[in-house]
Scaffold this motif. Structure first.
Motif, mmCIF file in Angstrom:
data_model
loop_
_atom_site.group_PDB
_atom_site.id
_atom_site.type_symbol
_atom_site.label_atom_id
_atom_site.label_comp_id
_atom_site.label_asym_id
_atom_site.label_seq_id
_atom_site.Cartn_x
_atom_site.Cartn_y
_atom_site.Cartn_z
ATOM 1 N N ILE A 29 0.848 -1.191 0.000
ATOM 2 C CA ILE A 29 0.000 0.000 0.000
ATOM 3 C C ILE A 29 0.878 1.234 0.000
ATOM 4 C CG2 ILE A 29 -1.670 1.355 1.330
ATOM 5 C CD1 ILE A 29 -2.605 -1.394 2.378
ATOM 6 N N LEU A 30 0.621 2.129 -0.981
ATOM 7 C CA LEU A 30 1.376 3.372 -1.051
ATOM 8 C C LEU A 30 0.483 4.517 -0.606
ATOM 9 C CD1 LEU A 30 4.070 4.710 -2.030
ATOM 10 C CD2 LEU A 30 2.904 5.111 -4.211
ATOM 11 N N THR A 31 0.968 5.290 0.388
ATOM 12 C CA THR A 31 0.260 6.510 0.804
ATOM 13 C C THR A 31 1.314 7.614 0.872
ATOM 14 O OG1 THR A 31 0.692 6.027 3.138
ATOM 15 C CG2 THR A 31 -1.437 5.321 2.286
ATOM 16 N N ASP A 32 0.863 8.858 1.059
ATOM 17 C CA ASP A 32 1.831 9.902 1.385
ATOM 18 C C ASP A 32 1.608 10.299 2.838
ATOM 19 O OD1 ASP A 32 -0.224 11.813 1.531
ATOM 20 O OD2 ASP A 32 0.105 12.520 -0.521
ATOM 21 N N THR A 33 2.442 11.206 3.347
ATOM 22 C CA THR A 33 2.369 11.517 4.777
ATOM 23 C C THR A 33 0.987 12.028 5.188
ATOM 24 O OG1 THR A 33 3.422 13.593 4.164
ATOM 25 C CG2 THR A 33 4.829 11.943 5.177
ATOM 26 N N THR A 34 0.295 12.717 4.271
ATOM 27 C CA THR A 34 -1.053 13.213 4.580
ATOM 28 C C THR A 34 -2.088 12.088 4.558
ATOM 29 O OG1 THR A 34 -0.434 15.273 3.494
ATOM 30 C CG2 THR A 34 -2.764 14.963 3.975
ATOM 31 N N THR A 35 -2.081 11.290 3.491
ATOM 32 C CA THR A 35 -3.138 10.269 3.368
ATOM 33 C C THR A 35 -2.927 9.102 4.328
ATOM 34 O OG1 THR A 35 -2.029 9.233 1.455
ATOM 35 C CG2 THR A 35 -3.744 10.858 0.998
ATOM 36 N N SER A 36 -1.676 8.888 4.768
ATOM 37 C CA SER A 36 -1.477 7.806 5.733
ATOM 38 C C SER A 36 -2.156 8.197 7.053
ATOM 39 C CB SER A 36 0.003 7.511 5.940
ATOM 40 O OG SER A 36 0.600 8.552 6.658
ATOM 41 N N GLN A 37 -2.216 9.493 7.295
ATOM 42 C CA GLN A 37 -2.824 9.998 8.530
ATOM 43 C C GLN A 37 -4.350 10.138 8.417
ATOM 44 O OE1 GLN A 37 -0.957 13.715 9.363
ATOM 45 N NE2 GLN A 37 -1.789 13.840 11.427
ATOM 46 N N LEU A 38 -4.818 10.731 7.293
ATOM 47 C CA LEU A 38 -6.239 11.075 7.173
ATOM 48 C C LEU A 38 -7.088 9.999 6.498
ATOM 49 C CD1 LEU A 38 -5.954 14.835 6.087
ATOM 50 C CD2 LEU A 38 -6.510 13.953 8.362
ATOM 51 N N CYS A 39 -6.487 9.188 5.618
ATOM 52 C CA CYS A 39 -7.293 8.277 4.794
ATOM 53 C C CYS A 39 -7.089 6.809 5.120
ATOM 54 C CB CYS A 39 -6.996 8.521 3.314
ATOM 55 S SG CYS A 39 -7.248 10.238 2.845
ATOM 56 N N GLY A 80 10.215 -7.973 -0.789
ATOM 57 C CA GLY A 80 9.916 -9.225 -1.480
ATOM 58 C C GLY A 80 8.779 -9.181 -2.492
ATOM 59 N N ALA A 81 8.563 -8.047 -3.130
ATOM 60 C CA ALA A 81 7.528 -8.009 -4.170
ATOM 61 C C ALA A 81 7.968 -8.847 -5.374
ATOM 62 C CB ALA A 81 7.272 -6.577 -4.611
ATOM 63 N N THR A 82 7.027 -9.563 -5.972
ATOM 64 C CA THR A 82 7.319 -10.314 -7.193
ATOM 65 C C THR A 82 6.424 -9.768 -8.297
ATOM 66 O OG1 THR A 82 5.530 -11.928 -7.005
ATOM 67 C CG2 THR A 82 7.543 -12.364 -5.725
ATOM 68 N N ARG A 83 6.528 -10.325 -9.498
ATOM 69 C CA ARG A 83 5.666 -9.831 -10.575
ATOM 70 C C ARG A 83 4.203 -10.197 -10.336
ATOM 71 N NH1 ARG A 83 7.804 -13.193 -15.689
ATOM 72 N NH2 ARG A 83 6.036 -12.125 -16.664
ATOM 73 N N HIS A 84 3.939 -11.003 -9.286
ATOM 74 C CA HIS A 84 2.551 -11.379 -8.965
ATOM 75 C C HIS A 84 1.998 -10.587 -7.782
ATOM 76 C CE1 HIS A 84 3.148 -14.589 -11.789
ATOM 77 N NE2 HIS A 84 4.225 -14.975 -11.113
ATOM 78 N N SER A 85 2.740 -9.569 -7.344
ATOM 79 C CA SER A 85 2.257 -8.763 -6.218
ATOM 80 C C SER A 85 1.283 -7.707 -6.718
ATOM 81 C CB SER A 85 3.437 -8.092 -5.510
ATOM 82 O OG SER A 85 4.301 -9.080 -4.975
ATOM 83 N N CYS A 86 0.596 -7.050 -5.770
ATOM 84 C CA CYS A 86 -0.388 -6.022 -6.130
ATOM 85 C C CYS A 86 -0.123 -4.782 -5.285
ATOM 86 C CB CYS A 86 -1.788 -6.562 -5.869
ATOM 87 S SG CYS A 86 -3.071 -5.336 -6.181
ATOM 88 N N LEU A 87 -0.141 -3.615 -5.933
ATOM 89 C CA LEU A 87 0.083 -2.352 -5.224
ATOM 90 C C LEU A 87 -1.229 -1.571 -5.155
ATOM 91 C CD1 LEU A 87 1.987 -0.127 -4.024
ATOM 92 C CD2 LEU A 87 2.381 0.640 -6.365
ATOM 93 N N ILE A 88 -1.579 -1.092 -3.961
ATOM 94 C CA ILE A 88 -2.750 -0.230 -3.808
ATOM 95 C C ILE A 88 -2.248 1.202 -3.595
ATOM 96 C CG2 ILE A 88 -4.753 0.329 -2.357
ATOM 97 C CD1 ILE A 88 -4.815 -2.656 -1.537
ATOM 98 N N ASN A 89 -2.669 2.119 -4.458
ATOM 99 C CA ASN A 89 -2.298 3.532 -4.299
ATOM 100 C C ASN A 89 -3.444 4.259 -3.621
ATOM 101 O OD1 ASN A 89 0.177 3.324 -5.798
ATOM 102 N ND2 ASN A 89 -1.052 3.180 -7.657
#
Length: 349
Positions: A29-39, A80-89
């Motif tokens: 999961i990718l967040t930024d400093t604001t969204t990690s706090q608020l979202c 340990g991400a592989t080509r079968h991993s999934c990223l949530i933005n």
């Protein structure tokens, strides 16, 4: 709505479905400093995300860089991400652009899901598959077209969004209304964006996204009609760059709103756009977005910036104008004198 864009009323349920359709060995999961706090708190207790690896990057466009991209790649590698991993933005357009680009390039491409948390990202960044970073002082200079597996839109995130950013996203909705049809446009001018009813806004976001999807679907790589989405942007981007050089950066949507005023003026002058509809739109923009502090002395630099817009060919300034609401005229040109008149109109109204 496209198969992969979901207006969500139950985010937990919809995310569970999206993850089940996107087979994966690991979730990031990718967040930024604001969204990690608020979202992130709206999602953090999701049963499917118990073992997810979280990555947090710096907020705002200043972090939309190669350095940040590199830390995301490193973090994926290290965990340990592989080509079968999934990223949530989970975030605004900067997170979905950079995260989408990171996912599209890591191991030649892993699946990703966008959960936009700002109004601008919901109506603009979440559709059309553009990903990328800023480079060498130029916005979105490096990137690829690549679609997320799924985009989940939940306007509850907007409860924590400040008014300027709400207005910034709303300018893109006004643009979508202008290139769509009179009922959509007129509903936008009647809506109180300063005290928004979030359920009503969710439906309006749905129509706005559908306008963009329809156009992108016909022309995914911007050869023709997708240029309709540039309405307000030729002059708007110049305002945006100018404001950065002044050290007082405008939010993207404010620059677009001022750009719409100028380009609707040009539409009246050169393409027969009805004056009453132009005045109603300009009135709404002036009331909500205030004035842009430019003077005649800024004109040469603004025109120079318009010449450098990456959507131009061979130095002619290319506009998208309207003959009426929904009557799109791409590849229009205007003389320097006409562009200066449009800038005068913005200043004097």
């Amino acid at each position: 709505m496209g198969h992969h864009i979901k207006l969500s009323t139950s985010l937990h349920e919809d995310l569970a479905i999206a993850l089940s359709e996107c087979s994966h060995d690991k979730i990031f999961i990718l967040t930024d400093t604001t969204t990690s706090q608020l979202c992130w708190p709206l999602l953090s207790n999701h049963f499917g995300l118990r073992d997810a690896c979280q990555m947090v990057i710096g907020a705002t466009d200043t972090h939309k860089t190669l350095e940040t991209l590199s830390t995301v790649w490193e973090s994926l590698s290290r965990q340990g991400a592989t080509r079968h991993s999934c990223l949530i933005n989970l975030g605004g357009g900067m997170v979905t652009d950079l995260g989408g680009f990171a996912a599209s390039t890591f191991k030649r491409g892993i699946n990703y899901i966008n959960i936009p948390t700002t109004l601008l990202a919901m109506v603009d960044a979440s559709v059309g598959g553009k990903t990328g970073i800023n480079f060498n002082g130029l916005k979105n200079e490096i990137g690829v077209f690549s679609d997320p597996m799924c985009v989940l839109i939940d306007t509850r995130f907007l409860g924590s969004l400040d008014t300027p950013n709400l207005l910034s996203g709303y300018a893109e909705m006004l643009k979508h209304g202008l290139i769509a049809d009179t009922p959509t446009w007129s509903a936008l001018l009647d809506f109180d964006i300063l005290a928004p009813d979030l359920q009503r806004l969710q439906q309006m976001v749905g129509s706005s996204v559908a306008v963009k999807e329809r156009i992108v679907g016909i022309d995914p790589h911007e050869r023709g009609i997708r240029k309709a989405l540039n309405l307000g942007h030729t002059i708007g981007h110049a305002f945006e760059s100018w404001s950065h050089q002044q050290g007082q950066p405008l939010l993207h949507g404010f620059a677009v709103a001022y750009g719409l005023v100028c380009e609707l003026y040009l539409s009246c002058r050169l393409a027969g756009f009805p004056t009453d509809k132009m005045r109603a739109t300009v009135q709404y923009i002036k009331e909500h977005y205030g004035q842009l502090p430019i003077t005649c002395d800024d004109y040469p630099m603004l025109i120079e910036l318009m010449r450098h817009d990456k959507k131009n060919m061979a130095g002619t300034i290319n506009f998208t104008l309207l003959g009426d609401i929904g009557d799109i005229r791409i590849n229009q040109t205007a003389t320097i004198g006409e562009i200066e008149e449009a800038l005068d109109f913005l200043r004097e109204g």
